[in-house]
Design a protein around this motif. Sequence first.
Motif, PDB file in Angstrom:
ATOM      1  N   LEU A  61      -9.324 -19.896  -4.281  1.00 25.62           N
ATOM      2  CA  LEU A  61      -9.569 -20.872  -5.628  1.00 25.62           C
ATOM      3  C   LEU A  61      -7.967 -20.263  -6.368  1.00 25.62           C
ATOM      4  CD1 LEU A  61     -10.560 -22.242  -7.617  1.00 25.62           C
ATOM      5  CD2 LEU A  61     -11.870 -20.418  -8.101  1.00 25.62           C
ATOM      6  N   SER A  62      -7.474 -19.074  -5.888  1.00 27.58           N
ATOM      7  CA  SER A  62      -6.993 -17.819  -6.873  1.00 27.58           C
ATOM      8  C   SER A  62      -5.314 -18.336  -6.232  1.00 27.58           C
ATOM      9  CB  SER A  62      -6.731 -16.409  -6.740  1.00 27.58           C
ATOM     10  OG  SER A  62      -6.499 -16.226  -5.017  1.00 27.58           O
ATOM     11  N   LEU A  63      -5.390 -19.276  -5.220  1.00 29.16           N
ATOM     12  CA  LEU A  63      -4.059 -19.833  -4.426  1.00 29.16           C
ATOM     13  C   LEU A  63      -3.343 -20.474  -5.108  1.00 29.16           C
ATOM     14  CD1 LEU A  63      -1.819 -19.652  -2.308  1.00 29.16           C
ATOM     15  CD2 LEU A  63      -3.582 -20.594  -0.731  1.00 29.16           C
ATOM     16  N   LEU A  64      -4.971 -21.813  -5.282  1.00 31.11           N
ATOM     17  CA  LEU A  64      -4.276 -22.701  -6.107  1.00 31.11           C
ATOM     18  C   LEU A  64      -4.212 -22.839  -7.232  1.00 31.11           C
ATOM     19  CD1 LEU A  64      -7.251 -24.721  -4.985  1.00 31.11           C
ATOM     20  CD2 LEU A  64      -5.098 -25.620  -4.459  1.00 31.11           C
ATOM     21  N   ILE A  65      -4.875 -21.615  -8.122  1.00 28.56           N
ATOM     22  CA  ILE A  65      -4.564 -21.019  -9.646  1.00 28.56           C
ATOM     23  C   ILE A  65      -2.886 -20.578 -10.298  1.00 28.56           C
ATOM     24  CG2 ILE A  65      -5.286 -19.892 -12.022  1.00 28.56           C
ATOM     25  CD1 ILE A  65      -8.270 -20.684 -11.100  1.00 28.56           C
ATOM     26  N   GLY A  66      -2.773 -19.647  -8.453  1.00 27.97           N
ATOM     27  CA  GLY A  66      -1.334 -18.958  -8.861  1.00 27.97           C
ATOM     28  C   GLY A  66      -0.530 -20.139  -8.835  1.00 27.97           C
ATOM     29  N   ALA A  67      -0.180 -21.478  -7.321  1.00 23.74           N
ATOM     30  CA  ALA A  67       0.821 -22.132  -7.316  1.00 23.74           C
ATOM     31  C   ALA A  67       0.863 -23.517  -8.358  1.00 23.74           C
ATOM     32  CB  ALA A  67      -0.051 -23.355  -6.011  1.00 23.74           C
ATOM     33  N   GLY A  68      -0.780 -23.622  -9.166  1.00 18.33           N
ATOM     34  CA  GLY A  68      -0.125 -24.393 -10.174  1.00 18.33           C
ATOM     35  C   GLY A  68       0.403 -23.392 -12.113  1.00 18.33           C
ATOM     36  N   LEU A  69       0.250 -22.190 -11.841  1.00 20.75           N
ATOM     37  CA  LEU A  69       1.054 -21.554 -12.991  1.00 20.75           C
ATOM     38  C   LEU A  69       2.093 -21.424 -12.552  1.00 20.75           C
ATOM     39  CD1 LEU A  69       0.689 -19.919 -15.119  1.00 20.75           C
ATOM     40  CD2 LEU A  69       0.214 -18.126 -14.534  1.00 20.75           C
ATOM     41  N   GLY A  70       2.930 -21.383 -10.969  1.00 23.52           N
ATOM     42  CA  GLY A  70       3.872 -21.018 -10.752  1.00 23.52           C
ATOM     43  C   GLY A  70       4.758 -22.028 -11.084  1.00 23.52           C
ATOM     44  N   GLY A  71       4.048 -23.407 -10.359  1.00 15.83           N
ATOM     45  CA  GLY A  71       4.723 -24.819 -10.921  1.00 15.83           C
ATOM     46  C   GLY A  71       4.947 -24.800 -12.402  1.00 15.83           C
ATOM     47  N   LEU A  72       4.152 -24.553 -13.072  1.00 16.55           N
ATOM     48  CA  LEU A  72       4.724 -24.556 -14.221  1.00 16.55           C
ATOM     49  C   LEU A  72       5.674 -23.652 -14.837  1.00 16.55           C
ATOM     50  CD1 LEU A  72       3.761 -26.486 -17.423  1.00 16.55           C
ATOM     51  CD2 LEU A  72       1.594 -23.951 -17.570  1.00 16.55           C
ATOM     52  N   THR A  73       5.400 -22.634 -14.652  1.00 17.30           N
ATOM     53  CA  THR A  73       6.011 -22.217 -14.779  1.00 17.30           C
ATOM     54  C   THR A  73       7.860 -21.672 -14.311  1.00 17.30           C
ATOM     55  OG1 THR A  73       4.720 -20.143 -14.745  1.00 17.30           O
ATOM     56  CG2 THR A  73       7.180 -19.807 -14.751  1.00 17.30           C
ATOM     57  N   ALA A  74       7.571 -22.582 -13.043  1.00 12.22           N
ATOM     58  CA  ALA A  74       9.381 -22.762 -12.837  1.00 12.22           C
ATOM     59  C   ALA A  74       9.587 -24.424 -13.868  1.00 12.22           C
ATOM     60  CB  ALA A  74       9.391 -23.341 -10.859  1.00 12.22           C
ATOM     61  N   TYR A  75       8.892 -25.182 -13.675  1.00  8.02           N
ATOM     62  CA  TYR A  75       9.366 -26.473 -14.626  1.00  8.02           C
ATOM     63  C   TYR A  75       9.910 -25.812 -16.460  1.00  8.02           C
ATOM     64  CZ  TYR A  75       8.185 -30.375 -17.850  1.00  8.02           C
ATOM     65  OH  TYR A  75       8.794 -31.722 -18.400  1.00  8.02           O
ATOM     66  N   VAL A  76       8.963 -24.959 -16.495  1.00 11.79           N
ATOM     67  CA  VAL A  76       9.582 -24.362 -18.100  1.00 11.79           C
ATOM     68  C   VAL A  76      11.003 -24.014 -18.074  1.00 11.79           C
ATOM     69  CG1 VAL A  76       9.326 -23.150 -20.010  1.00 11.79           C
ATOM     70  CG2 VAL A  76       7.139 -24.421 -19.239  1.00 11.79           C
ATOM     71  N   ALA A  77      10.788 -22.798 -17.156  1.00 15.46           N
ATOM     72  CA  ALA A  77      12.258 -22.457 -16.615  1.00 15.46           C
ATOM     73  C   ALA A  77      13.479 -23.384 -16.697  1.00 15.46           C
ATOM     74  CB  ALA A  77      11.904 -21.093 -15.411  1.00 15.46           C
ATOM     75  N   LEU A  78      12.975 -24.981 -15.735  1.00 12.35           N
ATOM     76  CA  LEU A  78      14.160 -25.040 -15.218  1.00 12.35           C
ATOM     77  C   LEU A  78      14.548 -25.975 -16.103  1.00 12.35           C
ATOM     78  CD1 LEU A  78      15.838 -26.653 -13.144  1.00 12.35           C
ATOM     79  CD2 LEU A  78      13.864 -28.478 -11.970  1.00 12.35           C
ATOM     80  N   THR A  79      13.509 -26.401 -17.550  1.00 14.85           N
ATOM     81  CA  THR A  79      13.533 -27.074 -18.347  1.00 14.85           C
ATOM     82  C   THR A  79      14.509 -26.550 -19.885  1.00 14.85           C
ATOM     83  OG1 THR A  79      11.252 -28.176 -18.524  1.00 14.85           O
ATOM     84  CG2 THR A  79      12.818 -28.365 -20.691  1.00 14.85           C
ATOM     85  N   LYS A  80      13.987 -24.980 -19.700  1.00 19.17           N
ATOM     86  CA  LYS A  80      14.934 -24.570 -20.247  1.00 19.17           C
ATOM     87  C   LYS A  80      16.638 -24.600 -20.051  1.00 19.17           C
ATOM     88  CE  LYS A  80      14.285 -19.372 -22.564  1.00 19.17           C
ATOM     89  NZ  LYS A  80      14.081 -19.896 -24.170  1.00 19.17           N
ATOM     90  N   LEU A  81      16.166 -24.390 -19.078  1.00 18.82           N
ATOM     91  CA  LEU A  81      18.153 -24.030 -17.926  1.00 18.82           C
ATOM     92  C   LEU A  81      19.164 -25.067 -18.769  1.00 18.82           C
ATOM     93  CD1 LEU A  81      18.140 -22.182 -14.761  1.00 18.82           C
ATOM     94  CD2 LEU A  81      19.122 -21.536 -17.134  1.00 18.82           C
ATOM     95  N   LEU A  82      18.080 -26.010 -18.326  1.00 21.65           N
ATOM     96  CA  LEU A  82      19.057 -27.453 -18.667  1.00 21.65           C
ATOM     97  C   LEU A  82      18.980 -28.231 -19.736  1.00 21.65           C
ATOM     98  CD1 LEU A  82      17.053 -29.756 -15.739  1.00 21.65           C
ATOM     99  CD2 LEU A  82      19.197 -29.061 -15.788  1.00 21.65           C
ATOM    100  N   ASP A  83      17.988 -27.226 -20.783  1.00 21.29           N
ATOM    101  CA  ASP A  83      18.485 -27.388 -22.361  1.00 21.29           C
ATOM    102  C   ASP A  83      19.279 -26.596 -22.793  1.00 21.29           C
ATOM    103  OD1 ASP A  83      17.237 -28.970 -24.774  1.00 21.29           O
ATOM    104  OD2 ASP A  83      17.092 -26.553 -25.559  1.00 21.29           O
ATOM    105  N   ALA A  84      18.883 -25.002 -22.367  1.00 19.09           N
ATOM    106  CA  ALA A  84      20.441 -24.764 -22.464  1.00 19.09           C
ATOM    107  C   ALA A  84      22.482 -25.324 -21.760  1.00 19.09           C
ATOM    108  CB  ALA A  84      20.084 -23.175 -21.828  1.00 19.09           C
ATOM    109  N   ALA A  85      21.965 -25.710 -20.822  1.00 17.98           N
ATOM    110  CA  ALA A  85      23.155 -26.131 -20.268  1.00 17.98           C
ATOM    111  C   ALA A  85      23.577 -27.226 -20.929  1.00 17.98           C
ATOM    112  CB  ALA A  85      23.765 -27.092 -18.743  1.00 17.98           C
ATOM    113  N   ARG A  86      23.085 -28.164 -21.449  1.00 15.58           N
ATOM    114  CA  ARG A  86      23.116 -28.994 -22.378  1.00 15.58           C
ATOM    115  C   ARG A  86      23.541 -29.434 -24.576  1.00 15.58           C
ATOM    116  NH1 ARG A  86      21.198 -32.389 -26.512  1.00 15.58           N
ATOM    117  NH2 ARG A  86      18.653 -30.665 -26.238  1.00 15.58           N
ATOM    118  N   ARG A  87      23.035 -28.223 -24.342  1.00 17.73           N
ATOM    119  CA  ARG A  87      23.506 -27.702 -25.424  1.00 17.73           C
ATOM    120  C   ARG A  87      25.411 -27.371 -25.734  1.00 17.73           C
ATOM    121  NH1 ARG A  87      19.850 -24.196 -28.693  1.00 17.73           N
ATOM    122  NH2 ARG A  87      18.023 -24.364 -26.543  1.00 17.73           N
ATOM    123  N   HIS A  88      25.257 -27.012 -24.241  1.00 18.61           N
ATOM    124  CA  HIS A  88      26.611 -26.146 -24.499  1.00 18.61           C
ATOM    125  C   HIS A  88      27.976 -26.961 -23.774  1.00 18.61           C
ATOM    126  CE1 HIS A  88      25.086 -22.239 -26.118  1.00 18.61           C
ATOM    127  NE2 HIS A  88      25.059 -21.434 -24.447  1.00 18.61           N
TER     128      HIS A  88
END
Length: 88
Positions: A61-88
């Motif tokens: 169960l902790s593996l599934l929760i960790g994978a979900g949180l990791g996926g969400l964190t990666a998505y937010v980080a990628l979105t943040k990087l792409l947004d910063a690249a788009r603004r410059h």
Amino acid sequence: MRDWHDGGEAANSRHFFSRKTMRFANAYRDVKWRRLAVQAVIALTLMSAPLASRLGELGSLSLLIGAGLGGLTAYVALTKLLDAARRH
């Protein structure tokens, strides 16, 4: 034949949301890198929990929760990087 196009007026958010709501929504994308790093550490900790044999069923169960949180964190980080690249 009637043209149902409204000229973009319906898509204008000023008709539906207050200034406070729009400011909050515009500032929401500014998630700090420190918070993302903490989330990533928590996700990695949860995903490594099954290595402790005493957890049993809670380990998977902790593996599934960790994978979900990791996926969400990666998505937010990628979105943040792409947004910063788009603004410059």
